[in-house]
Design a protein around this motif. Structure first.
Motif, PDB file in Angstrom:
ATOM      1  N   TRP A  42       6.085   3.727   0.422  1.00  0.00           N
ATOM      2  CA  TRP A  42       5.091   2.909   1.143  1.00  0.00           C
ATOM      3  C   TRP A  42       5.702   2.520   2.478  1.00  0.00           C
ATOM      4  CZ3 TRP A  42       5.950  -2.547   1.999  1.00  0.00           C
ATOM      5  CH2 TRP A  42       4.878  -3.189   2.630  1.00  0.00           C
ATOM      6  N   SER A  43       4.862   2.584   3.521  1.00  0.00           N
ATOM      7  CA  SER A  43       5.334   2.239   4.861  1.00  0.00           C
ATOM      8  C   SER A  43       5.026   0.765   5.171  1.00  0.00           C
ATOM      9  CB  SER A  43       4.633   3.148   5.867  1.00  0.00           C
ATOM     10  OG  SER A  43       4.999   2.781   7.145  1.00  0.00           O
ATOM     11  N   PRO A  44       6.047  -0.067   5.374  1.00  0.00           N
ATOM     12  CA  PRO A  44       5.814  -1.514   5.501  1.00  0.00           C
ATOM     13  C   PRO A  44       5.350  -1.990   6.889  1.00  0.00           C
ATOM     14  CG  PRO A  44       8.172  -1.047   5.511  1.00  0.00           C
ATOM     15  CD  PRO A  44       7.487   0.265   5.343  1.00  0.00           C
ATOM     16  N   VAL A  45       5.501  -1.128   7.895  1.00  0.00           N
ATOM     17  CA  VAL A  45       5.367  -1.610   9.277  1.00  0.00           C
ATOM     18  C   VAL A  45       3.987  -2.207   9.570  1.00  0.00           C
ATOM     19  CG1 VAL A  45       5.551  -0.961  11.720  1.00  0.00           C
ATOM     20  CG2 VAL A  45       7.107   0.041  10.022  1.00  0.00           C
ATOM     21  N   GLY A  46       4.000  -3.509   9.945  1.00  0.00           N
ATOM     22  CA  GLY A  46       2.776  -4.199  10.355  1.00  0.00           C
ATOM     23  C   GLY A  46       1.824  -4.494   9.205  1.00  0.00           C
ATOM     24  N   ARG A  47       2.289  -4.394   7.977  1.00  0.00           N
ATOM     25  CA  ARG A  47       1.393  -4.578   6.835  1.00  0.00           C
ATOM     26  C   ARG A  47       1.889  -5.669   5.885  1.00  0.00           C
ATOM     27  NH1 ARG A  47       1.223   1.418   4.616  1.00  0.00           N
ATOM     28  NH2 ARG A  47      -0.919   1.925   5.075  1.00  0.00           N
ATOM     29  N   THR A  48       0.945  -6.209   5.131  1.00  0.00           N
ATOM     30  CA  THR A  48       1.326  -7.172   4.092  1.00  0.00           C
ATOM     31  C   THR A  48       1.563  -6.415   2.779  1.00  0.00           C
ATOM     32  OG1 THR A  48      -0.931  -7.472   3.351  1.00  0.00           O
ATOM     33  CG2 THR A  48      -0.171  -8.935   5.126  1.00  0.00           C
ATOM     34  N   ALA A  49       2.111  -7.148   1.802  1.00  0.00           N
ATOM     35  CA  ALA A  49       2.384  -6.536   0.492  1.00  0.00           C
ATOM     36  C   ALA A  49       1.094  -6.052  -0.175  1.00  0.00           C
ATOM     37  CB  ALA A  49       3.107  -7.542  -0.396  1.00  0.00           C
ATOM     38  N   ALA A  50      -0.036  -6.680   0.187  1.00  0.00           N
ATOM     39  CA  ALA A  50      -1.308  -6.273  -0.443  1.00  0.00           C
ATOM     40  C   ALA A  50      -1.603  -4.804  -0.174  1.00  0.00           C
ATOM     41  CB  ALA A  50      -2.444  -7.151   0.093  1.00  0.00           C
ATOM     42  N   SER A  51      -1.074  -4.277   0.930  1.00  0.00           N
ATOM     43  CA  SER A  51      -1.381  -2.865   1.236  1.00  0.00           C
ATOM     44  C   SER A  51      -0.666  -1.915   0.273  1.00  0.00           C
ATOM     45  CB  SER A  51      -1.078  -2.532   2.701  1.00  0.00           C
ATOM     46  OG  SER A  51       0.228  -2.068   2.854  1.00  0.00           O
ATOM     47  N   ILE A  52       0.364  -2.402  -0.425  1.00  0.00           N
ATOM     48  CA  ILE A  52       1.002  -1.547  -1.448  1.00  0.00           C
ATOM     49  C   ILE A  52      -0.039  -1.216  -2.517  1.00  0.00           C
ATOM     50  CG2 ILE A  52       2.753  -1.505  -3.284  1.00  0.00           C
ATOM     51  CD1 ILE A  52       4.559  -3.173  -1.488  1.00  0.00           C
ATOM     52  N   THR A  53      -0.778  -2.232  -2.923  1.00  0.00           N
ATOM     53  CA  THR A  53      -1.816  -2.054  -3.945  1.00  0.00           C
ATOM     54  C   THR A  53      -2.990  -1.268  -3.368  1.00  0.00           C
ATOM     55  OG1 THR A  53      -1.186  -4.306  -4.515  1.00  0.00           O
ATOM     56  CG2 THR A  53      -3.057  -3.365  -5.719  1.00  0.00           C
ATOM     57  N   ARG A  54      -3.340  -1.612  -2.115  1.00  0.00           N
ATOM     58  CA  ARG A  54      -4.499  -0.964  -1.486  1.00  0.00           C
ATOM     59  C   ARG A  54      -4.283   0.531  -1.253  1.00  0.00           C
ATOM     60  NH1 ARG A  54      -5.131  -5.179   2.098  1.00  0.00           N
ATOM     61  NH2 ARG A  54      -3.992  -4.016   3.680  1.00  0.00           N
ATOM     62  N   THR A  55      -3.030   0.932  -0.973  1.00  0.00           N
ATOM     63  CA  THR A  55      -2.803   2.326  -0.571  1.00  0.00           C
ATOM     64  C   THR A  55      -2.322   3.233  -1.706  1.00  0.00           C
ATOM     65  OG1 THR A  55      -0.568   1.725   0.161  1.00  0.00           O
ATOM     66  CG2 THR A  55      -2.299   1.777   1.854  1.00  0.00           C
ATOM     67  N   ILE A  56      -2.118   2.685  -2.903  1.00  0.00           N
ATOM     68  CA  ILE A  56      -1.620   3.558  -3.974  1.00  0.00           C
ATOM     69  C   ILE A  56      -2.635   4.659  -4.301  1.00  0.00           C
ATOM     70  CG2 ILE A  56      -2.420   2.064  -5.883  1.00  0.00           C
ATOM     71  CD1 ILE A  56       0.759   4.298  -5.815  1.00  0.00           C
ATOM     72  N   GLY A  57      -3.929   4.325  -4.164  1.00  0.00           N
ATOM     73  CA  GLY A  57      -4.979   5.333  -4.404  1.00  0.00           C
ATOM     74  C   GLY A  57      -4.840   6.489  -3.421  1.00  0.00           C
ATOM     75  N   ASP A  58      -4.501   6.171  -2.161  1.00  0.00           N
ATOM     76  CA  ASP A  58      -4.309   7.236  -1.157  1.00  0.00           C
ATOM     77  C   ASP A  58      -3.136   8.132  -1.545  1.00  0.00           C
ATOM     78  OD1 ASP A  58      -6.328   6.088   0.322  1.00  0.00           O
ATOM     79  OD2 ASP A  58      -4.962   4.923   1.587  1.00  0.00           O
ATOM     80  N   ARG A  59      -2.031   7.475  -1.996  1.00  0.00           N
ATOM     81  CA  ARG A  59      -0.845   8.260  -2.379  1.00  0.00           C
ATOM     82  C   ARG A  59      -1.236   9.248  -3.491  1.00  0.00           C
ATOM     83  NH1 ARG A  59      -0.317   6.051   1.061  1.00  0.00           N
ATOM     84  NH2 ARG A  59      -0.287   8.183   1.758  1.00  0.00           N
ATOM     85  N   LEU A  60      -1.926   8.729  -4.515  1.00  0.00           N
ATOM     86  CA  LEU A  60      -2.271   9.564  -5.671  1.00  0.00           C
ATOM     87  C   LEU A  60      -3.272  10.648  -5.277  1.00  0.00           C
ATOM     88  CD1 LEU A  60      -2.374   6.637  -8.232  1.00  0.00           C
ATOM     89  CD2 LEU A  60      -0.759   8.565  -8.264  1.00  0.00           C
ATOM     90  N   ARG A  61      -4.175  10.307  -4.368  1.00  0.00           N
ATOM     91  CA  ARG A  61      -5.161  11.315  -3.915  1.00  0.00           C
ATOM     92  C   ARG A  61      -4.451  12.437  -3.163  1.00  0.00           C
ATOM     93  NH1 ARG A  61      -7.802  11.299   0.763  1.00  0.00           N
ATOM     94  NH2 ARG A  61      -7.236   9.132   1.206  1.00  0.00           N
ATOM     95  N   HIS A  62      -3.571  12.061  -2.227  1.00  0.00           N
ATOM     96  CA  HIS A  62      -2.854  13.101  -1.477  1.00  0.00           C
ATOM     97  C   HIS A  62      -1.992  13.951  -2.425  1.00  0.00           C
ATOM     98  CE1 HIS A  62      -4.129  11.963   2.487  1.00  0.00           C
ATOM     99  NE2 HIS A  62      -3.728  10.718   2.325  1.00  0.00           N
ATOM    100  N   LEU A  63      -1.470  13.328  -3.457  1.00  0.00           N
ATOM    101  CA  LEU A  63      -0.606  14.068  -4.388  1.00  0.00           C
ATOM    102  C   LEU A  63      -1.414  14.911  -5.385  1.00  0.00           C
ATOM    103  CD1 LEU A  63       2.269  11.480  -4.952  1.00  0.00           C
ATOM    104  CD2 LEU A  63       2.431  13.691  -3.785  1.00  0.00           C
ATOM    105  N   GLY A  64      -2.734  14.832  -5.272  1.00  0.00           N
ATOM    106  CA  GLY A  64      -3.621  15.761  -5.996  1.00  0.00           C
ATOM    107  C   GLY A  64      -3.350  15.884  -7.486  1.00  0.00           C
ATOM    108  N   GLY A  65      -3.097  14.778  -8.155  1.00  0.00           N
ATOM    109  CA  GLY A  65      -2.906  14.832  -9.611  1.00  0.00           C
ATOM    110  C   GLY A  65      -1.453  14.665 -10.031  1.00  0.00           C
TER     111      GLY A  65
END
Ligand SMILES: NC(=O)c1ccc[n+]([C@@H]2O[C@H](COP(=O)([O-])OP(=O)(O)OC[C@H]3O[C@@H](n4cnc5c(N)ncnc54)[C@H](OP(=O)(O)O)[C@@H]3O)[C@@H](O)[C@H]2O)c1
Length: 322
Positions: free
Chosen positions: A92-115
């Motif tokens: 997770w990239s922390p720059v300029g973001r709050t910890a809430a974005s860890i939760t918000r962006t996990i879906g993106d990580r899993l989507r990009h990782l395609g399963g």
């Protein structure tokens, strides 16, 4: 070489993983740090790593905002690898973001990782976030408890911050798996700054990035100093002392010794460099050399087929500090 346990988790990994910053594409800022891989090379590079016994891959959100993750996942599928058959680490990239974005962006990580699951999710650096480090780690712990990631790691953390990360996660009943830091024959800070001792005491794996010092420890710049002019711009700026004529002359005896040791094993200078990283520190350190060509990935993987002796490690230690 036998597999190593990732921290105190139940995840077993090969001592060498493949660093995938090179998979981020040509329009991303990572091109200033590493030579981007030609996209059609991703499958042969991943296949070479797999064929050589590599069982895990390190990528990050920052490597092209999902590009590296997606290219890696597609390449693994093309190689006939199903989710769960290898381990994938992302960050997770922390720059300029709050910890809430860890939760918000996990879906993106899993989507990009395609399963492919996130076997290890790391905080890329200890700075730049609008939230405290404990808040970031608590968010990671929640993801783990929700079953969205398998383990939690950090990157570029000092000994003091490593202790903090361990303490915060332990309070959540979660183990800190790893700290990804720069380690090579020419970057041995972990031996002096407490990171190595702390990792050993806490049972945290150190993941060594840039184990070839961005190509310097292959001997190619020593053999042809003109090549330094085509190194990625940040390597030229931040590595200007190492890449200068004086710097290359200073490390020439180390390269000569690596060449001579390599000849005895029938391996390259780069393989001696990487083997030093995964042998010198025992099971605590694993390494993630990057590759822009299949031959480089094959060589990195084949590093696991021999082991430097204590005497050889000792000679390299002396020369690397000279
Ligand atoms: N957590 C962090 O903050 C952080 C920071 C940096 C890197 N990383 C991770 O660590 C990985 C590796 O780091 P890195 O790419 O910076 O450095 P590295 O592994 O030290 O160097 C990789 C480069 O060395 C050259 N190379 C590799 N094998 C070779 C061989 N057998 N013969 C000749 N040259 C060879 C290639 O350069 P050419 O492509 O120019 O041929 C390759 O791109 C990255 O992919 C990334 O996953 C993490």
């Amino acid at each position: 070489m036998r597999t190593r346990r990732l921290g105190k988790t139940d995840i077993e990994i090969s001592p060498i993983g493949l660093g995938c910053m090179q998979f981020a594409g040509t329009s991303n800022m990572t091109r200033w740090m590493v030579r981007p891989l030609d996209q059609e090379m991703a499958v042969p590079v991943v296949r070479a790593a797999l064929d050589g016994g590599v069982t895990w891959f390190d990528t990050a959100e920052m490597y092209g905002n999902g590009t590296s993750e997606a290219v890696l996942a597609a390449a693994l599928k093309s190689c006939g690898i199903a989710p769960g058959e290898v381990a994938v680490a992302t960050k997770w990239s922390p720059v300029g973001r709050t910890a809430a974005s860890i939760t918000r962006t996990i879906g993106d990580r899993l989507r990009h990782l395609g399963g492919f699951p996130v076997d290890l999710h790391q905080i890329h650096f200890p700075f730049g976030s609008l939230s405290s480090i404990p808040a970031q780690l608590q968010a990671m712990a929640r993801l783990l408890k929700a079953g969205r990631i398998r383990s939690v790691g950090v990157s570029n953390f000092s000994a003091r911050r490593l202790e903090l990360a361990h303490r915060v996660l332990a309070a959540e009943g979660v183990t800190l798996a790893s700290n990804q830091v720069r380690i090579s024959l020419l970057h041995r800070h972990v031996e002096r700054d407490g990171v190595l001792d702390t990792a050993r005491r806490l049972g945290v794996t150190l993941i060594a990035y840039s184990p070839l010092d961005g190509g310097l420890l292959t001997g190619r710049f020593h053999d042809d100093p003109a090549l330094t002019r085509s190194a990625p711009v940040m390597r030229r700026v931040f590595g200007r002392r190492e890449l200068s004529a004086q710097g290359l002359a200073r490390t020439q005896p180390l390269i000569d010794e690596m060449r001579s040791i390599g000849q005895a094993y029938g391996v390259s200078i780069s393989q001696v460099a990487v083997n030093w990283v995964i042998t010198r520190y025992g099971d605590t350190v694993v390494a993630i050399p990057g590759a822009s060509k299949p031959r480089q990935a094959a060589q990195a993987a084949a590093t696991m087929e021999f082991q430097l002796t204590e005497a050889e490690i000792g000679r390299l230690n002396e020369l690397s500090l000279a």
